[in-house]
Design a protein around this motif. Structure first.
Motif: not given
Length: 507
Positions: A199-227
């Motif tokens: 469970g420990i790595p999971a907690v660490i990831e849960l705390v830290l990963l939100p600060f990092f960007p989502e996949s830009p290809r997903y944002m642009l191609i699937q969500k159409g959110d260019e900004k």
């Protein structure tokens, strides 16, 4: 600008490390935590099963039922992995790549707590249920992490970063092996803690990963959110001008619109993806059915016959785990230089040879004094072979062979095949071992050989190529035309702007 482009930025490096540690590490850890120090942890857990049963029913458990329960505890994990793989496509399309990784931590923290309290609760069902759930976690992460990293990285780093999840899997295996040493946690009091540590790595990831960007290809191609896509890219690449890369994504989006998003069924029926699909299925089956789990499973008894003292076996196992980590690190650095194909061919070739020699060595184990050392050498050589090719590369290639719309479905197929094969080996191997003994490795060597021949004939080199180039290579093989867009650019112009755009990017 071109020199700048190849840099591994801090954001990209950290996103890679956090997602791989938070998700892939646990996959490796949970594979090994019940299996590797089988001499150590297994009796403890079996003992717990037995006393629990005694406490409930007032009589000891029959041996056959105990064995069944144990193989259940082990094989529920890949079964969970199979269910996890089936959830990949709906989740990554709905929640995004990063969102899925965060959501996935539920499937790690809950079972970690369950396993930790299993002894207090006096219930072995808890362990088995927790193994299914943590399997779901592994099934999701083993597919989503390579997808997320593949979509974050520039094309010249795609292979190297794509091997990182596999590296963390091997580090996870090694950690479980080290912790399983008798005087650390592999004793009668430490094992619930050892099972719960996941469970420990999971907690660490849960705390830290939100600060990092989502996949830009997903944002642009699937969500159409260019900004957002542009912002994410600027952070990942570390400079302002990401127009070319965005342009390439737009082109890809056009060509996607011409085809639409793919479900698994349409993926299976599309002629333009026929060989890519066959290739990832064969590579994933080869990876699991080549007997890597059996080798680990068998290793302890091979070492024992070779005259390694019973108490020292755990250290040799840790040594093998370390070799695995070391060779995967080597793969990270080699994969961009030597290419994917070469590593796969060498890896399967080495595994095939090691299995053949191992069969011979195991047969003469009794009669020839130095044979056991040959067996040990075979195990280590096999591990080296598997770590440079068959283990890490199929994930990299799955990311590369498919375009954005087909990728989730492709990972779903690859993942399901991976986990079902894993499950099959785990279930069938104990019976093979009793029936065929050392000859069971001949089966594995044949599987390695078949996979090797297939890769040699069909799988092209994909390093440093862009997505569309890879698609075009396969389009020839599938005998289809490649649709590029709505036809508002003439093909020649598309070609040129594509080539400009493609200098920069990956997918």
């Amino acid at each position: 600008a071109h020199i700048q482009r190849d840099l591994l930025t801090v954001v990209l490096a950290l996103a890679t490390l956090i997602s791989a540690f938070g998700s892939s590490f646990q996959y490796g850890y949970n594979v090994a935590v019940v299996n590797s120090p089988s001499v150590v942890t297994k009796p403890k857990i079996l003992n717990f099963y037995n006393t629990t049963y005694m406490g409930r029913y007032g009589r000891p458990m029959e041996d056959s039922f105990l064995t069944l329960l144990w193989s259940f505890s082990v094989s529920m994990y890949p079964l969970g992995g199979f269910f996890g793989s089936l959830m990949v496509a709906p989740l990554v399309n709905k929640l995004g790549r990063k969102g899925t990784l965060l959501f996935n931590n539920i499937f790690s923290i809950v079972p970690a707590v369950m396993m930790g309290v299993s002894e207090i609760a006096k219930s072995y069902e808890i362990i088995i249920v927790a193994r299914v759930i943590v399997g779901i976690c592994a099934g999701l992460s083993s597919n989503v992490v390579p997808m997320y990293l593949g979509e974050l990285s520039p094309k010249n780093l795609r292979g190297a970063l794509g091997v990182v999840p596999q590296l963390f899997i091997t580090v996870g295996i090694l950690s479980a092996q080290v912790l399983g040493i008798r005087n650390i946690l592999g004793n009668s009091t430490g094992w619930p803690l050892m099972l719960g540590l996941t469970g420990i790595p999971a907690v660490i990831e849960l705390v830290l990963l939100p600060f990092f960007p989502e996949s830009p290809r997903y944002m642009l191609i699937q969500k159409g959110d260019e900004k957002t896509a542009k912002k994410a890219l600027q952070r990942l690449r570390g400079w302002e001008n990401v127009e070319e890369e965005l342009e390439e994504m737009r082109l890809e989006e056009q060509s996607e619109r011409a085809e639409g998003r793919l479900s698994v069924l349409s993926l299976l029926s599309q002629r333009s993806l026929r060989w890519q699909l066959v290739s990832i299925i064969i590579m994933n089956m080869g990876q699991q059915l080549s007997g890597v789990n059996a080798i680990y499973y068998y290793a302890d008894s091979i070492y024992a016959t070779a005259g390694v003292k019973e108490n020292d076996i755990q250290y040799v196992t840790v040594g093998t785990g370390a070799v695995n980590v070391f060779m995967t690190i080597a793969a990270v650095f080699v994969v961009e230089a030597s290419g994917r194909r070469l590593l796969l061919l060498c890896g399967f070739g080495i595994c095939c040879a090691a299995c053949v020699v191992l069969t011979v060595a195991l047969n003469f184990q009794e009669s020839v004094t130095w044979m056991p050392y040959i067996s040990i050498a075979c195990v280590i050589i096999y591990v080296i072979g598997h770590a440079i090719g068959p283990s890490p590369i199929p994930y990299v290639v799955t990311t590369e062979m498919f375009r954005q719309s087909a990728r989730p479905a492709a990972f779903m197929v690859a993942g399901s095949v991976h986990w079902l094969s894993n499950f099959t080996v785990g279930l069938i191997f104990p019976f093979l071992e009793t029936g065929l003994g050392p000859y069971s490795f001949i089966i594995f060597s044949v599987i390695c050989l078949v996979t090797l021949v297939y890769i040699w004939l069909v799988v092209p080199e994909t390093k440093s190529k862009t997505f569309l180039e890879i698609c075009q290579m396969f389009a020839k093989r599938n005998k289809v035309e490649l649709k590029l867009g709505d036809g508002d650019l003439s093909l020649k112009e598309t070609k040129e702007s594509l080539e400009d755009a493609l200098r920069v990017t990956s997918f």
